[in-house]
Design a protein around this motif. Structure first.
Motif, PDB file in Angstrom:
ATOM      1  N   ALA A 550      33.514  27.451 -25.710  1.00  0.00           N
ATOM      2  CA  ALA A 550      34.941  27.762 -25.809  1.00  0.00           C
ATOM      3  C   ALA A 550      35.392  27.741 -27.267  1.00  0.00           C
ATOM      4  O   ALA A 550      36.201  28.568 -27.690  1.00  0.00           O
ATOM      5  CB  ALA A 550      35.744  26.761 -24.985  1.00  0.00           C
ATOM      6  N   ARG A 551      34.850  26.784 -28.059  1.00  0.00           N
ATOM      7  CA  ARG A 551      35.211  26.715 -29.476  1.00  0.00           C
ATOM      8  C   ARG A 551      34.776  27.975 -30.211  1.00  0.00           C
ATOM      9  O   ARG A 551      35.528  28.526 -31.028  1.00  0.00           O
ATOM     10  CB  ARG A 551      34.566  25.490 -30.122  1.00  0.00           C
ATOM     11  CG  ARG A 551      34.976  25.326 -31.595  1.00  0.00           C
ATOM     12  CD  ARG A 551      34.443  24.039 -32.198  1.00  0.00           C
ATOM     13  NE  ARG A 551      32.995  23.995 -32.186  1.00  0.00           N
ATOM     14  CZ  ARG A 551      32.273  23.092 -31.501  1.00  0.00           C
ATOM     15  NH1 ARG A 551      32.890  22.177 -30.786  1.00  0.00           N
ATOM     16  NH2 ARG A 551      30.962  23.120 -31.541  1.00  0.00           N
ATOM     17  N   ILE A 564      41.706  23.253 -26.599  1.00  0.00           N
ATOM     18  CA  ILE A 564      40.561  23.213 -25.677  1.00  0.00           C
ATOM     19  C   ILE A 564      40.216  21.771 -25.326  1.00  0.00           C
ATOM     20  O   ILE A 564      40.005  20.919 -26.210  1.00  0.00           O
ATOM     21  CB  ILE A 564      39.328  23.886 -26.305  1.00  0.00           C
ATOM     22  CG1 ILE A 564      39.664  25.323 -26.697  1.00  0.00           C
ATOM     23  CG2 ILE A 564      38.145  23.856 -25.340  1.00  0.00           C
ATOM     24  CD1 ILE A 564      38.590  25.974 -27.548  1.00  0.00           C
TER      25      ILE A 564
END
Length: 681
Positions: A550-551, A564
């Motif tokens: 996700a990062r 996140i």
């Protein structure tokens, strides 16, 4: 008039006629704010702009108005119907809104039109012995429908009752056609065994007639008919048949005694009680059909405070005649009338309503005009109607108290999560959380889900499912990357365009295929009505690996990494030991197994998992059962396919049917039946 509004709007207001009609207000983004009706459009609409409403709810709404639309109609009744039709269709922000839930269940008795219609053509076995069934959906003229019922439980309870008294079958036609011996329901005296010819067709048809008369409330007539049949059998010395009918009468008498309504003259009545407290409202609807109380259902409207504040402010200024009584009673009457107008619009309704508060004559006139028969509303009822109303009022009190308790608990959870993650706590009502999960079976039918939490509750109308393609089967990281790019690529592109950033994002990040769940309400998404908006928190179901993926996506899109948060399983994957993992380098956080914040995170995470796995199973089932086999047959369109699947219970049932069985389906000719049979074999 106000000088803060466009000159064109004010000139349109000044030019309005003094006729009945409906008006609609829009903001700068084109979002519908409010829909209202008026006996006199000019007088009503002008009251919004004649004085300052600063610091009030009506002032908040009026300050946003930049455009207006009006429709002139012939009467106030017509204006009322149009107003509520638009409210239901367009969901304006400042009106009292009731969720449009017309999916009431019915009790269906199949094939009665064919059974009782004189015809030289012999009936098929399934048509000669109609079945009872629980039903939701489109009405078919060949069958009889009774209801509506307030819940599925009420329908099933009625089916059980009719099984005990009239012993009608409930099995599917495919099961009925292939029985060689009676089933358990026959053994426990809940079915007369028509599948193996244990009852004559004419006798069964009489039982169907009696069951229908009972459902219509003709209970005494049914008892009289049964008694005559019993005496006729006794005179012929047919004592076994007489004993069967005697048992039917005994069962029916017990049912009437349990219902305590054998002397009630009312056949079809709706009982409506409203309760307003703590800024929320509940309307409890109890249904009486065929003289039997079928149960009730609570409804909770949205925007009660905003809508009632606007209406009261205008009424006090002379825009319309105010509802008499104290403010609390005026709110209750408004909520009740809004429910009646929205709930019964365009649907069949009983001609008598028993209400906890008086209902205005214009509304009753509008409903009478719609139904073609006079609709009465009884306030302060007597005798049995008073008992029904007291029951409905008590249930409204209980349902509203439960709702307020649940909402208080949910708001406490939201605040606890904001405190745990150091989120701003000044706008918790607008806190938006989106959560993602991946589901598949050994890499097959991979689906991703995105669920939304906002306003202290799950917003299922904004849920999204994503079909994941083009990855190595079973690669959850690649699946997560794809879903995040598809979800936030468009938003990131729009944000960059607003900021004037020159460099466009890669084409792969902009994808418009995030369609809503088919069963979700068709409400506009956040992006469509108010421009792009990122959530305040993005939850991913997973630990360091998923958070790292996700990062990478957020770095590629230029989005804030602090949004996140990963939900990592604890030791032994035990519930309550989960830890939160952050993409911006913060240390893991363990909230504690009894933490209100963790309860909220678990609730959102579990909903994402449920939504993903149900989509995956549906996709997998379609692939494995060959759902497209019927679609590939020439001449079988959507309607014929639906009829086949409904009649035979699925593709396998269609495949096991003979050509003659296929011909019994409406629209299926002998040639087409033969083509279907050959295609499936």
């Amino acid at each position: 008039m106000s000088d803060t509004h466009p000159e064109q709007l004010l000139s349109e207001v000044a030019a309005l006629p003094g006729l009945p009609g409906v008006y609609r207000y829009f903001d700068a983004q084109g979002q519908l704010l409010y829909v209202g009706k008026a006996r006199n459009l000019k007088k009503r609409v002008s009251s919004y702009f004649q004085k300052s409403h600063d610091g009030t709810r009506i002032g908040h709404m009026v300050g946003k108005i930049v455009r207006m639309e009006t429709t002139v109609v012939r009467s106030e009744a017509e204006a009322l119907l149009l107003e509520n039709n638009l409210i239901k269709t367009l969901n304006p922000k400042f009106n009292i809104l009731f969720r449009d839930d017309k999916s009431y269940p019915y009790l269906k008795i199949t094939g009665t039109r064919e059974l009782f219609k004189p015809s030289a053509k012999p009936l098929s076995p399934s048509s000669a012995f109609p079945r009872m069934a629980y039903y939701r959906g489109v009405v078919d003229r060949r069958h009889s429908y009774y209801g509506p019922y307030p819940s599925a439980w009420a329908v099933k309870e009625s089916i059980t009752l009719l099984q005990k008294v009239f012993r009608l079958r409930t099995c599917e036609d495919t099961v009925f056609a292939n029985r060689t011996r009676p089933c358990l329901l026959y053994q426990i005296k809940r079915c007369s065994g028509p599948c193996v010819d244990l009852i004559d067709h004419e006798v069964y048809a009489q039982d169907v007639r009696d069951a229908e008369r009972f459902l219509r409330g003709e209970t005494q007539a049914v008892l009289d008919t049964l008694e005559q049949r019993m005496l006729a059998h006794a005179e012929k010395l047919e004592f076994e048949q007489a004993a069967v009918i005697r048992n039917q009468m005994s069962a029916l008498s017990r049912v009437l005694h349990q219902q305590a309504m054998d002397t009630v003259s009312d056949k079809d009545v709706d009982v409506l009680a409203v309760k307003v407290h703590g800024g929320r409202a509940c309307v409890n609807l109890a249904m009486v059909r065929g003289g039997r109380h079928l149960g009730d259902r609570p409804y909770f409207p949205a925007h009660v405070d905003d809508a009632t504040a606007i209406d009261h402010a205008l009424a006090d200024e002379g825009g319309e005649t105010p509802v008499p009584g104290d403010p609390a009673e005026r709110v209750a009457v408004q909520v009740l009338e809004a429910f009646i107008a929205q709930h019964y619009l365009g649907v069949a309704m009983p001609h008598t309503l028993v209400t906890s508060h008086p209902v205005g004559k214009p509304l009753l006139d509008a409903l009478s005009e719609q139904t073609g028969a006079k609709v009465n509303a009884v306030h302060n009822p007597r005798e049995h109607r008073r008992i029904w109303l007291e029951m409905a009022q008590k249930n409204a009190d209980i349902a509203l108290a439960r709702l307020l308790a649940e909402e208080g608990s949910q708001q406490a959870r939201t605040r606890a999560l904001a405190d745990a993650l150091n989120l701003p706590d000044d706008q918790l009502d607008a806190l938006r959380i989106e959560c993602f999960d991946i589901s598949h079976t050994a890499g097959e039918s991979t689906q991703a889900s995105c669920v939304v939490f906002e306003g202290h509750k799950m917003q299922n109308s904004q849920y999204r499912r994503y079909k994941i393609d083009g990855i190595t089967p079973g690669d959850d990281y690649a699946a997560m990357r794809q879903v995040l790019l598809r979800r936030y690529g468009r938003i990131a592109e729009a944000l960059r365009a607003e900021e004037g950033t020159a460099d466009p994002l890669p084409a792969e990040t902009v994808d418009a295929s995030d369609a809503p769940e088919e069963s979700a309400a068709t409400e506009p998404t956040v992006e469509s009505v108010a421009g792009p908006r990122m959530p305040d928190l993005v939850l991913v179901d997973g630990g360091k690996g998923q958070v790292s993926m996700a990062r990478e996506v957020f770095e590629q899109l230029g989005l804030d990494l602090s949004l996140i948060v990963g939900v990592e399983k604890g030791e032994g994957r035990k519930v309550g030991l989960e830890e939160l993992v952050f993409a911006d380098g913060r240390e893991k956080v363990y909230l504690g197994h009894d933490s209100a914040a963790l309860m909220l995170v678990a609730q959102i995470r579990d909903e994402a998992h449920r939504f993903a796995i149900t989509g995956m199973r549906a996709q997998r089932a379609k692939v494995r059962t060959g759902g497209s086999r019927l679609e590939d047959i020439p001449g079988v369109g959507p309607k014929k396919r639906a009829r086949l699947l409904q009649r035979f219970g699925g593709v396998r049932g269609v495949a096991s049917a003979s050509v003659d069985d296929l011909c019994t389906v409406e629209g299926i000719s002998a040639e087409l039946a033969d083509a279907i049979y050959r295609a499936l074999h």
